[in-house]
Structure formats: structure tokens, C-alpha cells
Design a protein around this motif. Structure first.
Motif, PDB file in Angstrom:
ATOM      1  N   LYS A  18      22.289 -41.276   7.388  1.00  0.00           N
ATOM      2  CA  LYS A  18      21.031 -41.383   6.929  1.00  0.00           C
ATOM      3  C   LYS A  18      20.182 -41.368   8.014  1.00  0.00           C
ATOM      4  O   LYS A  18      20.357 -41.738   9.144  1.00  0.00           O
ATOM      5  N   LYS A  71      15.692 -40.173   9.279  1.00  0.00           N
ATOM      6  CA  LYS A  71      14.396 -39.887   9.032  1.00  0.00           C
ATOM      7  C   LYS A  71      13.759 -38.997  10.167  1.00  0.00           C
ATOM      8  O   LYS A  71      14.015 -39.225  11.403  1.00  0.00           O
ATOM      9  N   ILE A 102       6.371 -40.354   8.188  1.00  0.00           N
ATOM     10  CA  ILE A 102       7.815 -39.816   7.963  1.00  0.00           C
ATOM     11  C   ILE A 102       7.492 -38.429   7.365  1.00  0.00           C
ATOM     12  O   ILE A 102       7.100 -38.286   6.038  1.00  0.00           O
ATOM     13  N   TYR A 144      10.535 -36.239   6.837  1.00  0.00           N
ATOM     14  CA  TYR A 144      11.756 -35.605   6.305  1.00  0.00           C
ATOM     15  C   TYR A 144      12.571 -36.858   6.116  1.00  0.00           C
ATOM     16  O   TYR A 144      12.380 -37.629   7.121  1.00  0.00           O
ATOM     17  N   GLU A 145      13.228 -37.060   4.953  1.00  0.00           N
ATOM     18  CA  GLU A 145      14.336 -37.937   4.909  1.00  0.00           C
ATOM     19  C   GLU A 145      15.664 -37.298   4.863  1.00  0.00           C
ATOM     20  O   GLU A 145      15.926 -36.364   4.269  1.00  0.00           O
ATOM     21  N   ASN A 199      19.738 -37.439   4.736  1.00  0.00           N
ATOM     22  CA  ASN A 199      20.723 -37.909   3.730  1.00  0.00           C
ATOM     23  C   ASN A 199      22.053 -37.154   3.614  1.00  0.00           C
ATOM     24  O   ASN A 199      21.905 -35.922   3.753  1.00  0.00           O
ATOM     25  N   ALA A 209      17.801 -32.611   3.805  1.00  0.00           N
ATOM     26  CA  ALA A 209      16.532 -33.055   4.338  1.00  0.00           C
ATOM     27  C   ALA A 209      15.384 -32.874   3.209  1.00  0.00           C
ATOM     28  O   ALA A 209      15.356 -31.800   2.547  1.00  0.00           O
ATOM     29  N   LYS A 210      14.852 -34.175   2.832  1.00  0.00           N
ATOM     30  CA  LYS A 210      13.759 -34.157   1.805  1.00  0.00           C
ATOM     31  C   LYS A 210      12.659 -33.907   2.254  1.00  0.00           C
ATOM     32  O   LYS A 210      12.095 -34.894   3.203  1.00  0.00           O
ATOM     33  N   THR A 251       8.823 -35.196   2.684  1.00  0.00           N
ATOM     34  CA  THR A 251       8.215 -36.028   2.015  1.00  0.00           C
ATOM     35  C   THR A 251       6.696 -35.684   1.248  1.00  0.00           C
ATOM     36  O   THR A 251       6.292 -36.398   0.604  1.00  0.00           O
TER      37      THR A 251
END
Length: 312
Positions: free
Chosen positions: A174, A176, A185, A187-188, A190, A199-200, A202
Motif C-alpha cells: 500500500k 501513495k 496525494i 495517487y493511492e 494498493n 494506482a487510484k 485521487t
């Protein structure tokens, strides 16, 4: 096939990560350098001056064992066409913790994108070797990636989850990606570093796969010697050839004797240097040490030359 620790380090760079380098996907490239470790399977400890030199279609990689006590490995990999360069200085410090041993990987790691004027500095997770209740090996710990020029930073956390040691380990990651100026932030991160990592964004919530371990690892190929006459005598495969051949043939006594022969030769060379008052120096790197910064390595050549050992 038995391997030297130098070959294992080299594979982290030249097996699977080259395309990611050219796409400048730094976080995905960092994750791609991790490989599952099998409990009870250990590589050869490199001898002083041992090297590993390999070329891929777009990357030349050179490693040298620049110190034996303590064991310090230097790595230099370059793509001269794309002006990409990575320099590692690695040394492992074991820390015993009850029923486990932490192999803390120290040393500076840099990835330089010269065309962009950017240098990414990063560390590595450490290797957790557990003996109880079930023997296992996993990469765990925090990785920090930073680039002063782009003001981009990434924080990654490798974890291993088990239920009383009897459930298969989930190699989770996990993290960022952050704009260090605004602290926003971007991208997150996971997933599982041995399977899929996403990558999410944000800003819009879009999720995309940045690393697929199956895709990368399935493409790994064993390096092939293209010109045996040009292979250095210090090359890992040459140094440990008799030991590896004996192991492959399951001739255990012969393997033990061959290993002792390699090690005794190193002791003889060390005694000769002491008698002559000589100091051994690395051939491809300069080595420095400070109380504050630890060990550091600097390549002598700007670009790594092509190797007679190649992957397709």
C-alpha cells in the motif's frame, strides 16, 4: 540453477523492469525489482572482486563485489540511448529478533533520468526470514522514493499477513504518490506485489493497473553467453562454475570441495596482499564510507559497455 548473490541483484534490474524504465513509471519499476524468496534457498556469497555483467536489448548492467568484510555490492545500469542510469550500493545488516531474522538492506539507490534532469532516490524493503511457526521469507517494511527536481515523492509499505502462520502469505503493498510542495496525494497505491498493483487517481477516482507480476515474471529469460572468449574471469558464472556443475549433478561432496577451493583461493590472495602491504581496490567503482552515510559507491565509467552475456 544455483546463483551468486550478484546474479540475484542483477536480475532485479534487468529482468522485467526495462520497459518500465523507458515509460518513467518509477513506482512500478521499484515494485518490479522485488522477487519472491524461497525459504532455505540461499545464493553464493560473492567473493571480493566478483562481477556480473549482462546486457538486454536496451540496458547494460554491471555489478561488482566491492567489499567482503562487510559484504558490499555495487550496481551500475545504463541505457545510453534513453539517457537512463541507475546506481545501487547494497549491503545487508542482519538483525535477530526471536524466531525471525530481519535482513535490513542498506545503501543508496538512485535512478537518473538525464533527459528530464531528474534523480529519484529510494531505499529497499528488508527481508524477513521467519522460522516459527512456519518457515517463510517475505519482503516487508517501508520504501520512500523522492525526486527533488520534480517534487514528487512516493511512500510504499510492504506487509505480510498470516493467520497463526498457517495461511498462505499475502504479499501486500500500500502507498501513495505525493506532490511534496502542496503535500497533496496524487495517487493511492494498493495491491499485492507478487500479483497485481493498482494506482487510484485521487482527482477523478480512476483506477489502473501499474504492475502485473505475472506478466513481468513470465517474460523472464535466462541470460545467454554470446561470446565466451569475452566473458571476464571474475564473472559470477565463471567463479562458481565448478560448484554449480556439481550441484546440478547432485555431486554434493564435489560441490563442497569446489566451494572450499574458491574460498581458500580468496584467503591466499588476502594473505599475499597483507604480506606485500597492498590494498585491494575495486575495478569498476570507487568506494567510500562515512559514519553518517554508511557505504557509498560511484561508477568509474559514465556508461556501462555491452556485455557478451545477453538476454533477448
Amino acid at each position: 540453477m544455483p546463483k551468486s548473490q550478484l546474479q540475484c541483484y542483477g536480475e532485479e534490474v534487468y529482468c522485467g523492469g526495462c520497459d518500465m524504465l523507458s515509460r518513467c513509471n518509477i513506482v512500478a519499476w521499484s515494485i518490479s525489482t522485488r522477487r519472491p524468496v524461497i525459504f532455505g534457498v540461499a545464493p553464493y556469497n560473492p567473493i571480493l572482486g566478483e562481477t556480473h555483467h549482462v546486457s538486454t536489448p536496451n540496458l547494460n548492467v554491471l555489478l561488482e563485489q566491492v567489499s567482503h568484510h562487510p559484504p558490499v555490492t555495487a550496481l551500475h545500469a545504463t541505457n545510453e540511448k534513453e539517457k537512463i542510469e541507475t546506481i545501487w550500493c547494497s549491503y545487508v545488516v542482519p538483525k535477530f529478533n526471536g524466531a525471525a531474522v530481519e535482513g535490513q538492506v542498506h545503501g543508496k539507490r538512485e535512478l537518473k533520468l538525464h533527459n528530464h534532469g531528474e534523480t529519484y532516490e529510494m531505499n529497499a524493503p528488508y527481508l524477513m526470514i521467519r522460522f516459527l511457526p512456519v518457515p517463510s521469507c517475505d519482503w516487508v517494511g517501508n520504501v520512500h522514493i523522492r525526486c527533488p527536481e520534480s517534487a514528487i515523492e512516493a511512500e510504499l509499505c510492504y506487509t505480510s499477513h498470516t493467520l497463526f502462520g498457517f495461511r498462505a502469505s499475502r504479499k501486500s503493498i500500500k502507498g501513495k504518490i505525493i506532490d511534496s510542495i502542496s503535500t497533496k496525494i496524487l495517487y493511492e497505491i494498493n495491491g499485492n506485489w507478487d500479483s497485481i498493483v493498482t494506482a487510484k487517481d485521487t482527482n477523478n477516482g480512476e483506477v489502473r493497473v501499474i504492475y502485473d507480476a505475472k506478466e513481468v515474471i513470465s517474460g523472464l529469460q535466462t541470460p545467454v553467453v554470446k561470446d565466451s572468449e569475452c566473458v571476464w574471469g571474475s564473472e559470477s558464472a565463471v567463479v562458481w562454475s565448478e560448484v554449480s556443475e556439481a550441484i546440478m549433478n547432485k555431486e554434493w561432496e564435489k560441490a563442497t570441495e569446489a566451494k572450499k577451493s574458491v574460498e581458500e583461493r580468496q584467503r591466499e590472495l588476502s594473505r599475499e596482499r597483507i604480506t606485500k602491504g597492498e590494498t585491494w581496490l575495486p575495478k569498476h567503482f570507487t568506494l567510500s564510507h562515512s559514519k553518517e552515510g554508511g557505504w557509498n559507491c560511484f561508477p568509474i565509467q559514465n556508461w556501462v559497455p555491452p556485455s557478451p552475456i545477453q538476454t533477448l
